[in-house]
Design a protein around this motif. Structure first.
Motif, PDB file in Angstrom:
ATOM      1  N   ARG A  12       0.842  -1.194   0.000  1.00 42.72           N
ATOM      2  CA  ARG A  12       0.000   0.000   0.000  1.00 42.72           C
ATOM      3  C   ARG A  12       0.879   1.247   0.000  1.00 42.72           C
ATOM      4  O   ARG A  12       2.067   1.188   0.340  1.00 42.72           O
ATOM      5  CB  ARG A  12      -0.919   0.019   1.232  1.00 42.72           C
ATOM      6  CG  ARG A  12      -2.032  -1.017   1.179  1.00 42.72           C
ATOM      7  CD  ARG A  12      -2.806  -1.081   2.474  1.00 42.72           C
ATOM      8  NE  ARG A  12      -4.005  -1.917   2.348  1.00 42.72           N
ATOM      9  CZ  ARG A  12      -4.763  -2.282   3.354  1.00 42.72           C
ATOM     10  NH1 ARG A  12      -4.456  -1.908   4.593  1.00 42.72           N
ATOM     11  NH2 ARG A  12      -5.838  -3.036   3.143  1.00 42.72           N
ATOM     12  N   TYR A  13       0.270   2.374  -0.360  1.00 43.81           N
ATOM     13  CA  TYR A  13       0.979   3.643  -0.357  1.00 43.81           C
ATOM     14  C   TYR A  13       0.884   4.293   1.019  1.00 43.81           C
ATOM     15  O   TYR A  13      -0.161   4.242   1.681  1.00 43.81           O
ATOM     16  CB  TYR A  13       0.401   4.580  -1.421  1.00 43.81           C
ATOM     17  CG  TYR A  13       0.724   4.142  -2.833  1.00 43.81           C
ATOM     18  CD1 TYR A  13       1.934   4.491  -3.428  1.00 43.81           C
ATOM     19  CD2 TYR A  13      -0.170   3.368  -3.562  1.00 43.81           C
ATOM     20  CE1 TYR A  13       2.234   4.077  -4.722  1.00 43.81           C
ATOM     21  CE2 TYR A  13       0.125   2.951  -4.861  1.00 43.81           C
ATOM     22  CZ  TYR A  13       1.332   3.308  -5.423  1.00 43.81           C
ATOM     23  OH  TYR A  13       1.632   2.896  -6.701  1.00 43.81           O
ATOM     24  N   ASP A  14       1.976   4.901   1.427  1.00 47.97           N
ATOM     25  CA  ASP A  14       2.073   5.426   2.791  1.00 47.97           C
ATOM     26  C   ASP A  14       1.053   6.507   3.109  1.00 47.97           C
ATOM     27  O   ASP A  14       0.546   6.577   4.234  1.00 47.97           O
ATOM     28  CB  ASP A  14       3.483   5.982   3.031  1.00 47.97           C
ATOM     29  CG  ASP A  14       4.541   4.899   3.105  1.00 47.97           C
ATOM     30  OD1 ASP A  14       4.179   3.738   3.371  1.00 47.97           O
ATOM     31  OD2 ASP A  14       5.736   5.210   2.882  1.00 47.97           O
ATOM     32  N   ASN A  15       0.738   7.383   2.150  1.00 47.40           N
ATOM     33  CA  ASN A  15      -0.100   8.548   2.449  1.00 47.40           C
ATOM     34  C   ASN A  15      -1.575   8.379   2.104  1.00 47.40           C
ATOM     35  O   ASN A  15      -2.357   9.319   2.275  1.00 47.40           O
ATOM     36  CB  ASN A  15       0.449   9.784   1.728  1.00 47.40           C
ATOM     37  CG  ASN A  15       1.801  10.217   2.267  1.00 47.40           C
ATOM     38  OD1 ASN A  15       2.223   9.769   3.332  1.00 47.40           O
ATOM     39  ND2 ASN A  15       2.486  11.081   1.547  1.00 47.40           N
ATOM     40  N   ILE A  16      -1.943   7.225   1.600  1.00 51.72           N
ATOM     41  CA  ILE A  16      -3.350   6.990   1.271  1.00 51.72           C
ATOM     42  C   ILE A  16      -4.024   6.269   2.427  1.00 51.72           C
ATOM     43  O   ILE A  16      -3.460   5.331   3.002  1.00 51.72           O
ATOM     44  CB  ILE A  16      -3.482   6.188  -0.036  1.00 51.72           C
ATOM     45  CG1 ILE A  16      -3.060   7.057  -1.229  1.00 51.72           C
ATOM     46  CG2 ILE A  16      -4.901   5.670  -0.234  1.00 51.72           C
ATOM     47  CD1 ILE A  16      -3.126   6.362  -2.568  1.00 51.72           C
ATOM     48  N   ALA A  17      -5.233   6.716   2.773  1.00 53.66           N
ATOM     49  CA  ALA A  17      -6.010   6.057   3.830  1.00 53.66           C
ATOM     50  C   ALA A  17      -6.853   4.962   3.189  1.00 53.66           C
ATOM     51  O   ALA A  17      -7.697   5.241   2.342  1.00 53.66           O
ATOM     52  CB  ALA A  17      -6.897   7.068   4.540  1.00 53.66           C
ATOM     53  N   TYR A  18      -6.613   3.724   3.587  1.00 53.49           N
ATOM     54  CA  TYR A  18      -7.329   2.591   3.012  1.00 53.49           C
ATOM     55  C   TYR A  18      -8.482   2.186   3.929  1.00 53.49           C
ATOM     56  O   TYR A  18      -8.283   1.948   5.128  1.00 53.49           O
ATOM     57  CB  TYR A  18      -6.380   1.414   2.807  1.00 53.49           C
ATOM     58  CG  TYR A  18      -5.352   1.661   1.730  1.00 53.49           C
ATOM     59  CD1 TYR A  18      -5.610   1.320   0.400  1.00 53.49           C
ATOM     60  CD2 TYR A  18      -4.123   2.253   2.027  1.00 53.49           C
ATOM     61  CE1 TYR A  18      -4.668   1.554  -0.598  1.00 53.49           C
ATOM     62  CE2 TYR A  18      -3.174   2.493   1.035  1.00 53.49           C
ATOM     63  CZ  TYR A  18      -3.457   2.132  -0.272  1.00 53.49           C
ATOM     64  OH  TYR A  18      -2.524   2.372  -1.257  1.00 53.49           O
ATOM     65  N   LEU A  19      -9.671   2.126   3.364  1.00 55.10           N
ATOM     66  CA  LEU A  19     -10.870   1.750   4.102  1.00 55.10           C
ATOM     67  C   LEU A  19     -11.192   0.303   3.743  1.00 55.10           C
ATOM     68  O   LEU A  19     -11.749   0.022   2.688  1.00 55.10           O
ATOM     69  CB  LEU A  19     -12.030   2.676   3.721  1.00 55.10           C
ATOM     70  CG  LEU A  19     -11.720   4.183   3.767  1.00 55.10           C
ATOM     71  CD1 LEU A  19     -12.902   4.987   3.231  1.00 55.10           C
ATOM     72  CD2 LEU A  19     -11.364   4.618   5.186  1.00 55.10           C
ATOM     73  N   GLU A  20     -10.813  -0.618   4.599  1.00 56.68           N
ATOM     74  CA  GLU A  20     -10.889  -2.035   4.272  1.00 56.68           C
ATOM     75  C   GLU A  20     -12.330  -2.522   4.167  1.00 56.68           C
ATOM     76  O   GLU A  20     -13.169  -2.237   5.027  1.00 56.68           O
ATOM     77  CB  GLU A  20     -10.129  -2.856   5.313  1.00 56.68           C
ATOM     78  CG  GLU A  20      -8.628  -2.604   5.297  1.00 56.68           C
ATOM     79  CD  GLU A  20      -7.867  -3.584   6.167  1.00 56.68           C
ATOM     80  OE1 GLU A  20      -8.527  -4.357   6.898  1.00 56.68           O
ATOM     81  OE2 GLU A  20      -6.628  -3.580   6.126  1.00 56.68           O
ATOM     82  N   CYS A  21     -12.590  -3.235   3.090  1.00 57.11           N
ATOM     83  CA  CYS A  21     -13.893  -3.862   2.856  1.00 57.11           C
ATOM     84  C   CYS A  21     -13.677  -5.365   2.829  1.00 57.11           C
ATOM     85  O   CYS A  21     -13.116  -5.897   1.860  1.00 57.11           O
ATOM     86  CB  CYS A  21     -14.485  -3.376   1.535  1.00 57.11           C
ATOM     87  SG  CYS A  21     -14.744  -1.598   1.449  1.00 57.11           S
ATOM     88  N   THR A  22     -14.089  -6.032   3.870  1.00 56.73           N
ATOM     89  CA  THR A  22     -13.846  -7.467   4.014  1.00 56.73           C
ATOM     90  C   THR A  22     -15.148  -8.192   4.312  1.00 56.73           C
ATOM     91  O   THR A  22     -16.187  -7.573   4.569  1.00 56.73           O
ATOM     92  CB  THR A  22     -12.861  -7.725   5.160  1.00 56.73           C
ATOM     93  OG1 THR A  22     -13.468  -7.297   6.403  1.00 56.73           O
ATOM     94  CG2 THR A  22     -11.553  -6.946   4.956  1.00 56.73           C
TER      95      THR A  22
END
Length: 411
Positions: free
Chosen positions: A154-164
């Motif tokens: 993943r990229y350090d500055n992007i906020a990832y909103l996990e969909c699981t």
């Protein structure tokens, strides 16, 4: 020596669908007699609706006559199409959208990629994971992503909103400050949707935290359940915090014709470096008119025809055809014990890969043993690892054949 934009060097590998095409080509070269069924890229297979082709033919005839010829049109789109969009897609649902808030374009992919140009490169971007790759890659190109972390993928500055599966593929609100949130519903790739109550949480969050929602609703025509919102503007206050993207590509078979539109409400405001309010609509209009010459008259006449009575009937027939395919895939895979999601309000089926196979390993197995092309879930983000996307955009015959081949696989 000319210096390059170093942000492009942060892009990882090739674009997802380019990699799929490369692997397919290699397999076909090595197995020229294999009958390949493609359920990978979301490209439609049915012909254009008759109402559309009639309107386009008539438009071509108009352009052949000096008295009705049209040259450069308005970059934002012709009034006849914008009026049809507002009347049918918004006013019919009780939503008030003005003509100067609709911008016709040549595709949602372009719009969701280009829209980020008008925002600060310091903006913190949040994306669902898994996610349509264009959201991430265009922000990498702009320099918002930071470095790619090979340990997390993943990229350090992007906020990832996990969909699981644990959260039913519906992301939680960000746990840190963000400025721009990309949401896609019905979702690509998972095929899931949000209820009005769930979508309202995002609108309320954006208002409370001064952030912007970029809402991709390219697949809204495939919604079957009444309680699922077709537009984010069905939610009170959304016009203050959201931009909406729509497409004719899958709805009317325009993947090769190219036409879409973006709604940027006049209520939507950003801020300059001194904290002064700026209308985002004005900025997008400036960008749109500077870098885009408008969609062709012939194409826009075809797009407007889908809102005619016969056009609506023919579009509904297309939607029904593809959603029948979705049901066939969903039910067929579930019948052999696979975990499947989506396919109810969207033309995508999201499945858990069997026996712990990673996404690309399952891609190779499906291609080599069943001669079926799908899309590895990990190509949409790290949370997609161990999942796989199939589309319902094939022919009915090939869809049934593909499901039968999967049933006969050793899984």
């Amino acid at each position: 020596m000319t210096a390059i934009n170093h942000n492009y060097l942060e892009l990882q590998g090739s674009y997802l669908f380019s990699e799929i095409a490369k692997r397919r080509t290699k397999f076909v070269q090595e197995n020229p007699n294999a009958e390949i069924i493609s359920l990978g890229i979301g490209d439609v297979t049915r012909g254009l609706p008759e109402a559309v082709t009639k309107a386009m033919h008539a438009a071509v005839d108009e352009l052949a006559i000096p008295g009705s010829f049209r040259g450069y049109g308005p970059e934002q789109g012709y009034d006849f199409l914008i009026s049809a969009i507002i009347e049918n897609d918004y006013k019919a649902r009780g939503i008030d959208i003005q003509t100067n808030e609709v911008f016709v374009s040549d595709g949602s992919k372009c719009d969701v990629g280009n829209i980020q140009e008008i925002f600060s490169t310091d903006s913190i971007v949040a994306v669902q994971d898994p996610v349509y790759p264009v959201y991430v890659d265009t922000n990498v190109m702009a320099g918002r992503s930071g470095k790619f972390n090979k340990e997390t993928n993943r990229y350090d500055n992007i906020a990832y909103l996990e969909c699981t599966a644990e959260n039913q593929f519906k992301p939680s609100l960000p746990d840190r400050k963000v400025d721009i949130i990309y949401l896609c519903y019905p979702n690509n790739p998972t095929g899931m949707t949000l209820s009005k109550e769930e979508l309202k949480k995002w609108v309320d969050y954006a208002k409370a935290n001064n952030c912007l929602i970029l809402y991709d609703s390219a697949y809204e025509a495939f919604i079957q359940e009444e309680e699922v919102p077709h537009s984010i503007y069905e939610i009170e206050g959304a016009k203050e915090v959201a931009i909406e993207f729509r497409s004719f590509s899958k709805t009317a078979g325009f993947t090769g014709v190219r036409c879409a539109y973006t709604v940027v409400p006049r209520e939507l405001k950003g801020f300059d470096a001194n904290g002064n309010e700026v209308l985002i609509n004005d900025l997008w209009n400036r960008r749109h008119t500077t870098k885009f010459n408008g969609v062709s008259y012939v194409t826009q006449r075809g797009a407007a025809a889908i809102y005619s009575p016969e056009g609506k009937e023919q579009i509904q027939a297309l939607v029904d055809y593809y959603m029948t395919n979705a049901r066939i895939i969903r039910d067929g895979l579930a019948s052999i014990g696979l975990e499947v999601f989506g396919g109810v309000n969207a033309p995508y089926i999201w499945l858990k890969t069997p026996n712990g196979l990673d996404s690309w390993a399952f891609f190779d197995k499906l291609l080599s043993e069943a001669h079926i092309v799908g899309t590895p879930g990990v190509g949409f983000g790290q949370s997609g690892q161990g999942y796989f996307r199939l589309t319902a955009f094939g022919s009915l015959e090939n869809t049934e054949k593909a499901v039968e081949r999967i049933r006969n696989l050793s899984l």
